[in-house]
Design a protein around this motif. Sequence first.
Motif, PDB file in Angstrom:
ATOM      1  N   THR A   5       0.831  -1.186   0.000  1.00 36.83           N
ATOM      2  CA  THR A   5       0.000   0.000   0.000  1.00 36.83           C
ATOM      3  C   THR A   5       0.868   1.240   0.000  1.00 36.83           C
ATOM      4  OG1 THR A   5      -1.699  -1.157   1.255  1.00 36.83           O
ATOM      5  CG2 THR A   5      -1.821   1.238   1.219  1.00 36.83           C
ATOM      6  N   GLU A  64      -9.724  -8.018 -14.055  1.00 34.55           N
ATOM      7  CA  GLU A  64      -9.976  -6.640 -13.630  1.00 34.55           C
ATOM      8  C   GLU A  64     -10.690  -5.848 -14.721  1.00 34.55           C
ATOM      9  OE1 GLU A  64      -9.782  -6.087 -10.615  1.00 34.55           O
ATOM     10  OE2 GLU A  64      -8.309  -7.537  -9.933  1.00 34.55           O
ATOM     11  N   GLU A  67     -14.268  -6.624 -14.443  1.00 39.98           N
ATOM     12  CA  GLU A  67     -14.848  -5.967 -13.278  1.00 39.98           C
ATOM     13  C   GLU A  67     -15.051  -4.472 -13.515  1.00 39.98           C
ATOM     14  OE1 GLU A  67     -12.315  -7.263 -10.073  1.00 39.98           O
ATOM     15  OE2 GLU A  67     -13.179  -9.271 -10.115  1.00 39.98           O
ATOM     16  N   ASP A  78     -17.947   4.145  -7.078  1.00 36.51           N
ATOM     17  CA  ASP A  78     -16.928   3.705  -6.121  1.00 36.51           C
ATOM     18  C   ASP A  78     -16.263   2.418  -6.593  1.00 36.51           C
ATOM     19  OD1 ASP A  78     -17.433   5.867  -4.469  1.00 36.51           O
ATOM     20  OD2 ASP A  78     -18.792   4.737  -3.154  1.00 36.51           O
ATOM     21  N   GLU A  79     -17.069   1.488  -7.048  1.00 35.97           N
ATOM     22  CA  GLU A  79     -16.532   0.215  -7.534  1.00 35.97           C
ATOM     23  C   GLU A  79     -15.745   0.417  -8.825  1.00 35.97           C
ATOM     24  OE1 GLU A  79     -15.949  -3.942  -7.027  1.00 35.97           O
ATOM     25  OE2 GLU A  79     -16.641  -2.382  -5.680  1.00 35.97           O
ATOM     26  N   ALA A  81     -14.024   3.065  -9.660  1.00 36.11           N
ATOM     27  CA  ALA A  81     -12.722   3.625  -9.284  1.00 36.11           C
ATOM     28  C   ALA A  81     -11.815   2.544  -8.706  1.00 36.11           C
ATOM     29  CB  ALA A  81     -12.903   4.769  -8.287  1.00 36.11           C
ATOM     30  N   ALA A  82     -12.353   1.705  -7.834  1.00 33.93           N
ATOM     31  CA  ALA A  82     -11.549   0.652  -7.196  1.00 33.93           C
ATOM     32  C   ALA A  82     -11.060  -0.370  -8.217  1.00 33.93           C
ATOM     33  CB  ALA A  82     -12.360  -0.030  -6.095  1.00 33.93           C
ATOM     34  N   GLU A  83     -11.941  -0.809  -9.090  1.00 30.88           N
ATOM     35  CA  GLU A  83     -11.555  -1.804 -10.093  1.00 30.88           C
ATOM     36  C   GLU A  83     -10.610  -1.209 -11.129  1.00 30.88           C
ATOM     37  OE1 GLU A  83     -11.916  -4.821  -9.522  1.00 30.88           O
ATOM     38  OE2 GLU A  83     -13.545  -4.799  -8.064  1.00 30.88           O
ATOM     39  N   SER A  84     -10.798   0.059 -11.452  1.00 28.00           N
ATOM     40  CA  SER A  84      -9.876   0.727 -12.372  1.00 28.00           C
ATOM     41  C   SER A  84      -8.481   0.800 -11.766  1.00 28.00           C
ATOM     42  CB  SER A  84     -10.385   2.135 -12.709  1.00 28.00           C
ATOM     43  OG  SER A  84     -11.589   2.060 -13.434  1.00 28.00           O
ATOM     44  N   ALA A  85      -8.413   1.077 -10.472  1.00 29.03           N
ATOM     45  CA  ALA A  85      -7.116   1.102  -9.787  1.00 29.03           C
ATOM     46  C   ALA A  85      -6.453  -0.277  -9.842  1.00 29.03           C
ATOM     47  CB  ALA A  85      -7.288   1.564  -8.343  1.00 29.03           C
ATOM     48  N   ASP A  86      -7.236  -1.329  -9.622  1.00 29.97           N
ATOM     49  CA  ASP A  86      -6.688  -2.688  -9.717  1.00 29.97           C
ATOM     50  C   ASP A  86      -6.167  -2.967 -11.124  1.00 29.97           C
ATOM     51  OD1 ASP A  86      -7.350  -3.173  -7.065  1.00 29.97           O
ATOM     52  OD2 ASP A  86      -9.137  -4.360  -7.544  1.00 29.97           O
ATOM     53  N   TYR A  89      -2.912  -1.013 -11.702  1.00 34.66           N
ATOM     54  CA  TYR A  89      -1.840  -1.662 -10.945  1.00 34.66           C
ATOM     55  C   TYR A  89      -1.299  -2.877 -11.706  1.00 34.66           C
ATOM     56  CZ  TYR A  89       0.191  -5.053  -7.811  1.00 34.66           C
ATOM     57  OH  TYR A  89       1.009  -6.013  -7.285  1.00 34.66           O
TER      58      TYR A  89
END
Length: 113
Positions: A5, A64, A67, A78-79, A81-86, A89
């Motif tokens: 993190t 990903e 997703e 929210d999801e 943004a989170a899945e885009s970050a995954d 990465y």
Amino acid sequence: MSDDTPVSADGSNSPATEPDAQVLADLFAVIEDRKATRPEGSYTASLFDHEKGENAVLEKIGEESTEVVLAAKDDDSDELAAESADLVYHLLVLLSMKEMDLTDLLSALESRR
């Protein structure tokens, strides 16, 4: 990915109030460090050492991506943004595996302006 993190400028795990593009460079630096040092317990290091090799990361990118599409379809910001970050990465991990770096990605994006 808990041990990978990124920390904020003050050294905490709290997100910065105004994230900026530097977060990509910082994340890529962490990925490169995990690639070089392979610390035990690191999710990132495990991707470089996975028995499936590069295919493990390619599978994660496919997962990903799906997703991201589903979150967008469900209008879940929210999801999304989170899945885009995954997704980003895992894409950065793939670039590192291919001996590419963030500059390669940024140059390609710059050329599309």
